[in-house]
Motif scaffolding. Structure first.
Motif, PDB file in Angstrom:
ATOM      1  N   TYR A   1      31.325  69.725   5.017  1.00 37.15           N
ATOM      2  CA  TYR A   1      30.251  68.775   5.365  1.00 37.15           C
ATOM      3  C   TYR A   1      29.201  69.493   6.187  1.00 37.15           C
ATOM      4  O   TYR A   1      29.532  70.146   7.183  1.00 37.15           O
ATOM      5  CB  TYR A   1      30.835  67.614   6.186  1.00 37.15           C
ATOM      6  CG  TYR A   1      29.786  66.596   6.593  1.00 37.15           C
ATOM      7  CD1 TYR A   1      29.381  65.603   5.704  1.00 37.15           C
ATOM      8  CD2 TYR A   1      29.205  66.631   7.861  1.00 37.15           C
ATOM      9  CE1 TYR A   1      28.414  64.667   6.069  1.00 37.15           C
ATOM     10  CE2 TYR A   1      28.236  65.703   8.229  1.00 37.15           C
ATOM     11  CZ  TYR A   1      27.853  64.730   7.331  1.00 37.15           C
ATOM     12  OH  TYR A   1      26.896  63.804   7.681  1.00 37.15           O
ATOM     13  N   ASP A   2      27.948  69.413   5.766  1.00 36.46           N
ATOM     14  CA  ASP A   2      26.889  69.958   6.621  1.00 36.46           C
ATOM     15  C   ASP A   2      25.724  68.969   6.717  1.00 36.46           C
ATOM     16  O   ASP A   2      24.590  69.356   6.949  1.00 36.46           O
ATOM     17  CB  ASP A   2      26.419  71.345   6.132  1.00 36.46           C
ATOM     18  CG  ASP A   2      25.706  71.280   4.786  1.00 36.46           C
ATOM     19  OD1 ASP A   2      25.780  70.225   4.112  1.00 36.46           O
ATOM     20  OD2 ASP A   2      25.051  72.277   4.411  1.00 36.46           O
TER      21      ASP A   2
ATOM     22  N   ARG B   1      31.089  62.008   6.134  1.00 37.72           N
ATOM     23  CA  ARG B   1      31.911  62.995   6.853  1.00 37.72           C
ATOM     24  C   ARG B   1      33.404  62.750   6.607  1.00 37.72           C
ATOM     25  O   ARG B   1      34.206  63.694   6.521  1.00 37.72           O
ATOM     26  CB  ARG B   1      31.585  62.966   8.344  1.00 37.72           C
ATOM     27  CG  ARG B   1      32.523  63.725   9.259  1.00 37.72           C
ATOM     28  CD  ARG B   1      32.747  65.202   8.935  1.00 37.72           C
ATOM     29  NE  ARG B   1      33.456  65.471   7.680  1.00 37.72           N
ATOM     30  CZ  ARG B   1      33.895  66.652   7.268  1.00 37.72           C
ATOM     31  NH1 ARG B   1      33.666  67.726   7.988  1.00 37.72           N
ATOM     32  NH2 ARG B   1      34.532  66.800   6.136  1.00 37.72           N
TER      33      ARG B   1
ATOM     34  N   VAL C   1      27.604  74.490  13.333  1.00 39.50           N
ATOM     35  CA  VAL C   1      26.758  73.287  13.225  1.00 39.50           C
ATOM     36  C   VAL C   1      25.327  73.609  12.769  1.00 39.50           C
ATOM     37  O   VAL C   1      24.670  72.781  12.156  1.00 39.50           O
ATOM     38  CB  VAL C   1      26.778  72.504  14.576  1.00 39.50           C
ATOM     39  CG1 VAL C   1      26.188  73.311  15.709  1.00 39.50           C
ATOM     40  CG2 VAL C   1      26.099  71.161  14.452  1.00 39.50           C
TER      41      VAL C   1
ATOM     42  N   PRO D   1      23.802  75.856   7.477  1.00 41.05           N
ATOM     43  CA  PRO D   1      24.015  75.024   6.284  1.00 41.05           C
ATOM     44  C   PRO D   1      24.888  75.746   5.257  1.00 41.05           C
ATOM     45  O   PRO D   1      24.942  76.974   5.233  1.00 41.05           O
ATOM     46  CB  PRO D   1      22.606  74.783   5.739  1.00 41.05           C
ATOM     47  CG  PRO D   1      21.681  75.642   6.524  1.00 41.05           C
ATOM     48  CD  PRO D   1      22.429  76.318   7.629  1.00 41.05           C
ATOM     49  N   LEU D   2      25.528  74.954   4.423  1.00 46.25           N
ATOM     50  CA  LEU D   2      26.323  75.541   3.333  1.00 46.25           C
ATOM     51  C   LEU D   2      25.392  76.231   2.350  1.00 46.25           C
ATOM     52  O   LEU D   2      24.252  75.799   2.150  1.00 46.25           O
ATOM     53  CB  LEU D   2      27.105  74.445   2.615  1.00 46.25           C
ATOM     54  CG  LEU D   2      28.191  73.753   3.435  1.00 46.25           C
ATOM     55  CD1 LEU D   2      28.694  72.514   2.716  1.00 46.25           C
ATOM     56  CD2 LEU D   2      29.342  74.715   3.724  1.00 46.25           C
TER      57      LEU D   2
ATOM     58  N   ALA E   1      33.168  69.352  12.185  1.00 48.42           N
ATOM     59  CA  ALA E   1      33.122  70.734  11.689  1.00 48.42           C
ATOM     60  C   ALA E   1      34.097  70.923  10.536  1.00 48.42           C
ATOM     61  O   ALA E   1      34.005  71.897   9.792  1.00 48.42           O
ATOM     62  CB  ALA E   1      33.474  71.705  12.811  1.00 48.42           C
TER      63      ALA E   1
END
Ligand SMILES: Cc1cc2nc3c(=O)[nH]c(=O)nc-3n(C[C@H](O)[C@H](O)[C@H](O)COP(=O)(O)OP(=O)(O)OC[C@H]3O[C@@H](n4cnc5c(N)ncnc54)[C@H](O)[C@@H]3O)c2cc1C
Length: 524
Positions: free
Chosen positions: A480-481, A357, A200, A203-204, A497
């Motif tokens: 998704y971030d 999301r 969480v 970040p990507l 997640a």
């Protein structure tokens, strides 16, 4: 051995799911356990009924899986005691519920927790609170009674059992070379990117985005990793953690499975210990400790139908599954710990972050079958019975032995818990909805007959648990971030997640609970 079956007849009221069948000459009782898919759909399909009563509280927590329970704990840590946790089923726990057969506890879903790393400080703290983790002479120690006892796992390969799950016996030099190559690639991936649980706070990056964009199978092809033993093992690992195999999950997920834990030690390479916590009833042991302090703030049999955000707070219409009445709840803030596909039906209007999301997020159904046996099974030669017992080449995931953690020698009846992820089976969810419990009994028996030819003789009872929307599959296109809270709403389910493990559910629940507490304190 030929399977024979005669008519099934319904049995008593005390165990309404039980039916009796003649099976290979003796009586085997069985049936489906909760969750009942019909209940899962009832809150959704019920025509709108006017609320007959109104209630107020500080914070609403919607959904009583691990995420919702962790959110409730975080509220209490922040001094918020006025909240209600509303759960659809008759007990909390979601995918981490348990049951019992013949008086023996057994999991109906999640069954273990790897020791959390320093990337999961909230979870470490809570394990300390439960007494599972203690500081002794400057080092962290876990309560050995709850660490998986040895031997941990074994694989049925070429007609007998070997230690560990990576195929080793009878494999050639070319296979071993590919194991070593993958080991180096995973080590390199760990140096280049952060693969952690929970993710969480990570970040990507351009690198992880690229890995999320392609199937794991494509990444393996690109590296010339085509060995049949290796591919089977990796496919098994993906089905085990993500509910679908290596053609469906992303390269990020396939790498993350190893890189976020212990790497991929090839034979002969130094391997870190892989300790994990487990209990006869699986992760329901943990769930009980989260649910117990909530008292009557945990309200079960409550299907949330609608959630609206208004100027002064949030408003939820909630169906009582027992009497069909609807209660209108008002609160200052809400933690939405519901699966994303449920949240999208419930939150009105759907916030942009929820749509974002949900984009690209698919799910894998699962089936879990608990088998009560009247004694230990005969075994083929090789490695000793283990906690986790997997069959090479099987489309299923093998079984765990709920009695493995027993401190006393287990000589009499025992329960085995058999798992199959159905994310690669196109008709998986329809099979769960349409087939009788005997269909799954036969599937298990066919799967386990080779290692355990006396299974049918020993079988007494069968309990089938269907998880129609069990978990998010981390498929290409589903990364998704982005944000997980929006004003009075905080979202917390492992779906956020993109894949489902305890660490993600717990941490996201914890953070969402903290957010809701902050909203409450701000007096907004
Ligand atoms: C078969 C199986 C085995 C697994 N094994 C492991 C394992 O060994 N280790 C591990 O770490 N993870 C495992 N997992 C992953 C597991 O899903 C997570 O660990 C975790 O339990 C997920 O918790 P959650 O709160 O995110 O979601 P969920 O468990 O999905 O909880 C959501 C809750 O919301 C409730 N709900 C749904 N709709 C409504 C509504 N309308 N109103 C009110 N309530 C509603 C549901 O009943 C449920 O209780 C397994 C999953 C499955 C399916």
């Amino acid at each position: 051995m030929a399977l024979t079956r005669r008519g099934c007849l319904g049995l008593g009221v005390a165990l309404p799911w039980l039916n009796a069948c003649r099976f290979d000459g003796h009586e085997v009782t069985g049936g489906f356990t909760a969750p009942d898919p019909a209940r899962g759909h009832r809150w959704r399909d019920a025509s709108p009924v006017a609320a007959t009563r109104e209630r107020r509280t500080g914070v609403l927590v919607l959904g009583g899986g691990v995420a919702g329970l962790a959110a409730a704990r975080a509220l209490r840590l922040d001094g918020v005691e006025e909240f209600a946790l509303l759960e659809l089923e008759d007990s909390a726990g979601g995918n981490a519920r348990a049951g019992s057969l013949g008086g023996l506890a057994c999991p109906q879903g999640a069954h273990y927790l790897p020791l959390p790393s320093d990337d999961a400080p909230e979870l470490q703290d809570w394990l300390e609170e439960t007494g599972l983790r203690q500081r002794e002479a400057g080092r962290w120690r876990y309560d050995e009674r709850h660490l998986c006892h040895s031997p941990q796992d074994r694989l049925f390969l070429h007609g007998h059992w070997q230690d560990g799950l990576l195929p080793l016996e009878g494999v050639g030099a070319a296979t071993l070379e590919q194991y070593r190559r993958l080991s180096r690639l995973i080590a390199q991936a760990r140096r280049e990117e952060r693969f952690v649980m929970p993710g969480v706070r990570v970040p990507l990056t351009p690198g992880t985005r690229a890995l999320w964009a392609i199937p794991f199978a494509q990444w393996l092809d690109g590296h010339g990793l085509d060995d049949a033993y290796l591919r089977w093992y990796l496919d098994y690992a993906c089905r085990d953690d993500y509910g679908a195999g290596l053609t469906r999950v992303s390269a990020w997920a396939g790498i993350h499975y190893f890189a976020s834990r212990h790497g991929f030690p090839a034979p002969g390479e130094a391997a870190d210990e892989e300790p994990l916590l487990t209990w006869p009833e699986g992760n329901a042991w943990l769930v009980r400790r989260l649910a117990q302090p909530l008292g009557d703030r945990l309200r079960t049999g409550q299907g949330v139908q609608r959630l609206r955000v208004e100027r002064q707070g949030v408003v939820a219409d909630v169906l009582d599954l027992a009497d069909g009445t609807v209660t209108r709840w008002r609160a200052q803030a809400a933690v939405v710990a519901l699966p994303v596909h449920v949240a999208r039906r419930v939150v009105d209007p759907v916030p942009a972050i929820l749509s974002a999301r949900a984009a690209g997020l698919g799910q894998a159904p699962w089936v879990v079958v608990n088998l009560l046996l009247d004694g230990p099974l005969k075994d083929r030669g090789g490695a000793h019975p283990s906690w986790d017992n997997v069959l090479y080449g099987s489309p299923a995931l093998g079984y765990v032995d709920a009695s493995h953690q027993s401190l006393a020698p287990v000589v009499g009846p025992r329960v085995l818990t058999w798992y199959q992820a159905l994310g690669d089976e196109p008709q998986g969810r329809s099979l769960l909805l349409q087939q009788p419990w005997t269909f799954w009994r036969d599937r298990v028996v066919q799967d386990l007959m080779a290692p355990h030819p006396d299974l049918v003789e020993r079988l007494q009872q069968v309990a089938v648990t269907r998880h129609g929307h069990a978990m998010a599959v981390p498929a290409p296109g589903s990364a998704y971030d982005g944000p997980w809270h929006d004003g009075r709403l905080a979202f917390a389910h492992s779906d956020w997640a993109g894949y489902s493990v305890f660490e993600e559910a717990f941490t996201r629940g914890h953070l969402a609970g903290r957010h809701a507490a902050a909203v409450l304190r701000s007096g907004a």
